[in-house]
Structure formats: C-alpha cells, structure tokens
Write a protein that holds these residues in place. Structure first.
Motif, PDB file in Angstrom:
ATOM      1  N   ASP A  72     102.036 -61.365  31.920  1.00  0.00           N
ATOM      2  CA  ASP A  72     103.234 -60.646  31.495  1.00  0.00           C
ATOM      3  C   ASP A  72     103.677 -59.654  32.558  1.00  0.00           C
ATOM      4  O   ASP A  72     102.860 -59.185  33.354  1.00  0.00           O
ATOM      5  N   ASP A  90     104.502 -56.650  32.228  1.00  0.00           N
ATOM      6  CA  ASP A  90     104.208 -55.233  31.988  1.00  0.00           C
ATOM      7  C   ASP A  90     102.811 -54.820  32.435  1.00  0.00           C
ATOM      8  O   ASP A  90     102.421 -53.670  32.273  1.00  0.00           O
ATOM      9  N   GLN A 147     100.049 -55.241  31.112  1.00  0.00           N
ATOM     10  CA  GLN A 147      99.119 -54.832  30.053  1.00  0.00           C
ATOM     11  C   GLN A 147      97.811 -55.585  30.193  1.00  0.00           C
ATOM     12  O   GLN A 147      96.771 -55.139  29.738  1.00  0.00           O
ATOM     13  N   ARG A 164      92.676 -54.488  27.724  1.00  0.00           N
ATOM     14  CA  ARG A 164      94.132 -54.466  27.679  1.00  0.00           C
ATOM     15  C   ARG A 164      94.620 -53.018  27.818  1.00  0.00           C
ATOM     16  O   ARG A 164      94.114 -52.122  27.163  1.00  0.00           O
ATOM     17  N   ARG A 190     101.605 -50.670  28.610  1.00  0.00           N
ATOM     18  CA  ARG A 190     102.662 -51.158  29.497  1.00  0.00           C
ATOM     19  C   ARG A 190     102.819 -50.225  30.707  1.00  0.00           C
ATOM     20  O   ARG A 190     102.748 -49.015  30.528  1.00  0.00           O
TER      21      ARG A 190
HETATM   22 MG    MG Z   1     103.312 -56.463  26.715  1.00  0.00          MG
END
Ligand code: MG
Ligand code: UDP
Length: 320
Positions: A107, A109, A111, A209, A212
C-alpha cells in the motif's frame, strides 16, 4: 532471472488513490530500500517501483510523473477512473509480469513495514514463489478496526472463503505466479482468496503494522463490509448450501412440532383449524426453503462455470 548475474529484478507495485501526501515519502523510502538491497547483492539495480493511480482526484498522477522524470526506476500507470484497490493492483501486477522476476505489492501509506520486503526477497531467492506478509501486531490500528477485521476473517472462513489470517495484499509473487494469476479471468476478483488457490511454494514473513505515513484511510467500515461481502459472494457458493441445510433442519423440527400439535389437539385445547394451519405452515416453510436451496445448488454450479477459473496450474514440465 533476466540478467546474467542471477540477481532478480524486483518490481514494487503500489496502488494509489488520492495519495498525494504519502506518495513522495513512500517512493523515496522504497527507492532507498532498493538501493540498500542492491548494495547487499539481493536485487538487480534496475529493480523498480510501479505506482498505479486508481483514478485519483488529487495531484497523485502529477506527482508520479515528476517522480518518473527524476528517476526512471519510478514507473507509473493510471486508470481512467476509480476502480478500487483490487482492480488497480491487478492492473499493476499484469503490467509488471513481463518486466520483472518477482513483484511485491504494498500500500502507498507504508502501514506495512517495507523492510519486510528484504525477507520476502530472501525467501524468493530460496525458491518460494508466493511470500505473504502477515501482521504480527495490530497495536497501531484502533480497537474497533482490529476487532471488526478479525470478525471478518472468522466470518469469511465460516462462509467457505479461505484466506491467510492477518494478511492483506502485502505479498511477493514470482513472475510464474503472476502468469498463473493472469489465467483467472473472473471480473469479481478477490485476490486474497484467489492467490492461495494458485498453489506453488509459499512462505510467510511477519511484520508489525504501523500508522499511515500521511493522508487518511480510504477503507472505512462501510467499504470493509462491502469488501468482505464481495469476497464471500465472489468466491464461494456456500451460503446457498446453507439455505438447503436450514430447510432440512426445519423439516426435522417439523416432526417435533407435529407431535406437539397432535398432542394439543387430542387434549381438545385447540380452536378448530389451528392444527392443520400449524402443520402446513411448518411443513411448507421447510419445503420452500429446501426448494430454494436446490435451485441455489444449480446457481452455484453456474457461478463456478461462469468464472471459468483454470482447473489446474502446471508448475513444471519435463517433456524433452
Ligand atoms: Mg492503509
Ligand atoms: N486504494 C486504491 N483505490 C481505492 C481505495 C484505496 O487504490 O479506491 C489504495 C490506497 O491508495 C492505499 C491502499 O489502497 O494504497 C489501501 O488503502 P488504505 O490505506 O486507505 O486502507 P486501510 O489501510 O486503511 O485499510
């Protein structure tokens, strides 16, 4: 491997929807990571990142263009309109399939800890063809997001959708796995359900994780819910079988109801017409449910046929 030194060329595929805030940071971090892996002899110097713009309404594409102008290892692809994470990711994977030895999807972002890519590439070089990134902790997600997400996994599993627990779309796939994936022609595509079906040797890499790096989540609860329902209905015909099973169970309960109705009637505690109505309502109800379930079984068959999925995937062939 497409170069003589046997060092794989890696593509990092990033779906981007309104990611103007995160993308410059992400691209810089991932290019740095490629440099680092190249210095360690893990990946080829022409490894690259493929930014896939999902019809963004902000400056995402202009940013991709300028990143590309500054460094050709940033490549780009833009969809004409917003088609959602799964579709834009697939467009990216199809596009890079012939340009790399393995592709990692991540992704925009960040994360998902990009450093897990190093372990993924190591696993790939040891012969694993699909490497799943799996979250070892969800501490930074809110309690609500964490609980609903886990609820969805369990629900999906009960509905016959086999996915890797706590794995989103952060994974490495070899070029061969990408070519096998391309054989799935279905339009209601749910990558997390399909990829375990491809087979091949797999491995798991764990990571924590994070938050963002910038911007806001594009997956609020409403989208998650519809994503989950999409996943189940585009994948499994099991919910229809449940209709039949419910009908069958009701038919069994019918026997108990029938005994109760007859006993009540013998004791003259019922008004006239009640017994026959009770019996027919229960009996017809279960019959109708079973009939719908049978129709559902046929629809399930049509559903599978229409998807036209490959029935097998040949991994190796020795015919000479
Ligand atoms: Mg995300
Ligand atoms: N995304 C996309 N199209 C969409 C929605 C999201 O390509 O319609 C991308 C988004 O840019 C990000 C990834 O999908 O790279 C995951 O989205 P997000 O981080 O907002 O979801 P969350 O992590 O909150 O579930």
């Amino acid at each position: 491997m497409n170069n003589e030194s046997n060092v794989p060329r890696i593509a990092i595929v990033i779906p981007c929807y309104n990611e103007e805030a995160a993308l410059p940071i992400t691209a810089k971090a991932l290019l740095g990571l490629i440099d680092e892996m190249h210095a360690d002899g893990l990946v080829a110097p022409d490894s690259f990142i493929m930014c896939c713009d999902d019809g963004s309404r902000d400056r995402t594409w202009q940013i991709i263009e300028s990143l590309h102008a500054a460094d050709k290892r940033v490549k780009g692809l833009a969809l004409a309109h917003n088609r959602g994470h799964q579709n834009v990711l697939l467009a990216g994977l199809h596009t890079v399939a012939d340009m790399c030895d393995a592709a990692v999807s991540i992704d925009a972002d960040l994360q998902d800890d990009p450093r897990a890519i190093i372990d993924m590439v190591r696993a790939f070089r040891q012969g694993k063809e699909i490497v799943y990134g799996v979250r070892s902790s969800r501490a930074t997600d809110t309690w609500f997001k964490r609980t609903t997400a886990h609820g969805f996994y369990s629900f999906q599993r009960a509905m016959g959708l086999d996915t890797v627990y706590d794995h989103a779309d952060y994974r490495l796939m070899s070029a061969r796995a990408l070519r096998l994936l391309a054989q799935y022609g279905e339009k209601n595509l749910f990558l997390r359900g399909i990829i375990p079906q491809i087979g091949l040797e797999t491995a798991v890499v764990k990571y924590a994780r994070a938050e963002r790096v910038a911007g806001e989540s594009k997956y609020p609860l409403k989208k998650m819910l519809s994503f989950s329902i999409d996943g189940i209905t585009s994948f499994s015909a099991k919910p229809m079988r449940w209709i039949f099973v419910t009908g069958l169970l009701l038919l069994l309960i019918d026997i108990v109801v029938a005994i109760w109705v007859l006993v009540a009637r013998w004791h003259h505690t019922t008004i006239s017409g009640w017994s026959s109505l009770m019996l027919s309502v229960w009996f017809l109800g279960s019959l109708i449910l079973m009939a719908i379930g049978i129709v559902g079984e046929y629809i399930g068959k049509i559903f599978i046929e229409v998807k036209d999925r490959p029935r097998y995937a040949i991994r190796d062939l020795l015919v000479d």
